[in-house]
Design a protein around this motif. Structure first.
Motif, PDB file in Angstrom:
ATOM      1  N   SER A 134      28.813  32.900-108.227  1.00  0.00           N
ATOM      2  CA  SER A 134      28.292  33.662-109.366  1.00  0.00           C
ATOM      3  C   SER A 134      27.019  32.981-109.869  1.00  0.00           C
ATOM      4  O   SER A 134      26.830  31.769-109.661  1.00  0.00           O
ATOM      5  CB  SER A 134      29.331  33.703-110.493  1.00  0.00           C
ATOM      6  OG  SER A 134      29.437  32.417-111.095  1.00  0.00           O
ATOM      7  N   THR A 136      26.374  32.015-112.777  1.00  0.00           N
ATOM      8  CA  THR A 136      26.797  30.924-113.663  1.00  0.00           C
ATOM      9  C   THR A 136      27.182  29.691-112.854  1.00  0.00           C
ATOM     10  O   THR A 136      26.761  28.572-113.171  1.00  0.00           O
ATOM     11  CB  THR A 136      27.980  31.369-114.544  1.00  0.00           C
ATOM     12  OG1 THR A 136      27.570  32.501-115.308  1.00  0.00           O
ATOM     13  CG2 THR A 136      28.435  30.256-115.465  1.00  0.00           C
ATOM     14  N   ASN A 137      27.982  29.890-111.803  1.00  0.00           N
ATOM     15  CA  ASN A 137      28.396  28.760-110.968  1.00  0.00           C
ATOM     16  C   ASN A 137      27.206  28.150-110.225  1.00  0.00           C
ATOM     17  O   ASN A 137      27.139  26.932-110.054  1.00  0.00           O
ATOM     18  CB  ASN A 137      29.487  29.171-109.992  1.00  0.00           C
ATOM     19  CG  ASN A 137      30.838  29.290-110.667  1.00  0.00           C
ATOM     20  OD1 ASN A 137      31.064  28.720-111.721  1.00  0.00           O
ATOM     21  ND2 ASN A 137      31.729  30.053-110.076  1.00  0.00           N
ATOM     22  N   ALA A 139      24.111  28.057-111.314  1.00  0.00           N
ATOM     23  CA  ALA A 139      23.355  27.289-112.312  1.00  0.00           C
ATOM     24  C   ALA A 139      24.049  25.966-112.621  1.00  0.00           C
ATOM     25  O   ALA A 139      23.400  24.922-112.719  1.00  0.00           O
ATOM     26  CB  ALA A 139      23.170  28.113-113.579  1.00  0.00           C
ATOM     27  N   LYS A 140      25.374  25.987-112.759  1.00  0.00           N
ATOM     28  CA  LYS A 140      26.131  24.758-113.031  1.00  0.00           C
ATOM     29  C   LYS A 140      26.019  23.775-111.867  1.00  0.00           C
ATOM     30  O   LYS A 140      25.823  22.576-112.076  1.00  0.00           O
ATOM     31  CB  LYS A 140      27.606  25.074-113.278  1.00  0.00           C
ATOM     32  CG  LYS A 140      27.907  25.695-114.611  1.00  0.00           C
ATOM     33  CD  LYS A 140      29.408  25.992-114.729  1.00  0.00           C
ATOM     34  CE  LYS A 140      29.741  26.690-116.019  1.00  0.00           C
ATOM     35  NZ  LYS A 140      31.175  27.035-116.089  1.00  0.00           N
ATOM     36  N   LEU A 141      26.152  24.299-110.656  1.00  0.00           N
ATOM     37  CA  LEU A 141      26.058  23.440-109.471  1.00  0.00           C
ATOM     38  C   LEU A 141      24.668  22.824-109.362  1.00  0.00           C
ATOM     39  O   LEU A 141      24.533  21.623-109.127  1.00  0.00           O
ATOM     40  CB  LEU A 141      26.403  24.233-108.205  1.00  0.00           C
ATOM     41  CG  LEU A 141      26.338  23.476-106.887  1.00  0.00           C
ATOM     42  CD1 LEU A 141      27.268  22.267-106.896  1.00  0.00           C
ATOM     43  CD2 LEU A 141      26.686  24.418-105.731  1.00  0.00           C
ATOM     44  N   GLN A 142      23.644  23.642-109.552  1.00  0.00           N
ATOM     45  CA  GLN A 142      22.287  23.105-109.473  1.00  0.00           C
ATOM     46  C   GLN A 142      22.042  22.053-110.547  1.00  0.00           C
ATOM     47  O   GLN A 142      21.472  20.995-110.271  1.00  0.00           O
ATOM     48  CB  GLN A 142      21.255  24.222-109.588  1.00  0.00           C
ATOM     49  CG  GLN A 142      19.839  23.698-109.405  1.00  0.00           C
ATOM     50  CD  GLN A 142      18.799  24.787-109.427  1.00  0.00           C
ATOM     51  OE1 GLN A 142      19.055  25.903-109.851  1.00  0.00           O
ATOM     52  NE2 GLN A 142      17.611  24.451-108.986  1.00  0.00           N
ATOM     53  N   LYS A 143      22.506  22.315-111.756  1.00  0.00           N
ATOM     54  CA  LYS A 143      22.341  21.346-112.845  1.00  0.00           C
ATOM     55  C   LYS A 143      23.042  20.032-112.498  1.00  0.00           C
ATOM     56  O   LYS A 143      22.485  18.956-112.688  1.00  0.00           O
ATOM     57  CB  LYS A 143      22.885  21.926-114.148  1.00  0.00           C
ATOM     58  CG  LYS A 143      22.659  21.038-115.348  1.00  0.00           C
ATOM     59  CD  LYS A 143      23.141  21.696-116.630  1.00  0.00           C
ATOM     60  CE  LYS A 143      22.886  20.791-117.812  1.00  0.00           C
ATOM     61  NZ  LYS A 143      23.362  21.378-119.071  1.00  0.00           N
ATOM     62  N   SER A 144      24.252  20.113-111.980  1.00  0.00           N
ATOM     63  CA  SER A 144      25.003  18.910-111.598  1.00  0.00           C
ATOM     64  C   SER A 144      24.295  18.138-110.488  1.00  0.00           C
ATOM     65  O   SER A 144      24.201  16.907-110.525  1.00  0.00           O
ATOM     66  CB  SER A 144      26.418  19.282-111.141  1.00  0.00           C
ATOM     67  OG  SER A 144      27.159  19.805-112.207  1.00  0.00           O
TER      68      SER A 144
END
Length: 157
Positions: A134, A136-137, A139-144
């Motif tokens: 998704s 959202t996922n 974006a979270k993965l890239q941020k991490s």
């Protein structure tokens, strides 16, 4: 059954090892998908695409040694790919008039056209591969991963 680097995990493996092997397995799967698509659509390899991608940003050319360092492969590998691409008129060598042992290589107009077509497809294939997550996922993965990359680069200075 699929076998990959994660098959070596044990129930008591550390979280760091689990994450590293999962990242490695995902990278391998995306890379294999891209390799397959490049070959099916363009009859080329990922190293040849990477070679052309390095040249695409340098219209005046790059020295062979610099290209070798950028791609983290031997000069021999670069020479082999350069010879193939030159035979296909996708790149050209420009002899340095001040140092005849050194040459720059750059994409020809035919090479630029071919690279641009492949690059557009490459980006689409990556979008397809990551569309399984998704927004959202993603974006979270890239941020991490950005945080991890930053922390590791500070640690290895």
């Amino acid at each position: 059954m699929t076998f990959d680097v994660e098959t070596r995990l044990k129930t008591d493996s550390s979280e760091g090892l689990k994450l590293w092997l999962c990242l490695h397995a995902c990278n391998n799967q995306v890379e294999n998908y891209i390799r397959e698509q490049l070959y099916l659509r363009y009859k080329t390899t990922l190293p040849r695409f990477d070679f052309m991608a390095q040249l695409a940003g340098h219209k005046s050319g790059i020295k062979m040694g610099e290209l070798s360092a950028r791609m983290m492969v031997s000069n021999g590998n670069i020479t082999t790919i350069a010879t193939q691409l030159e035979k296909e008129a996708l790149i050209e060598r420009i002899i340095n008039t001040q140092d005849r042992r050194s040459a720059l290589i750059r994409l020809t107009p035919k090479g630029v056209k071919q690279y641009n077509k492949m690059a557009k497809s490459y980006e689409q294939w990556l979008e397809e591969a990551f569309s399984l997550l998704s927004p959202t996922n993603m974006a979270k993965l890239q941020k991490s991963l950005v945080l991890l990359k930053k922390a590791l680069s500070e640690k290895t200075k």
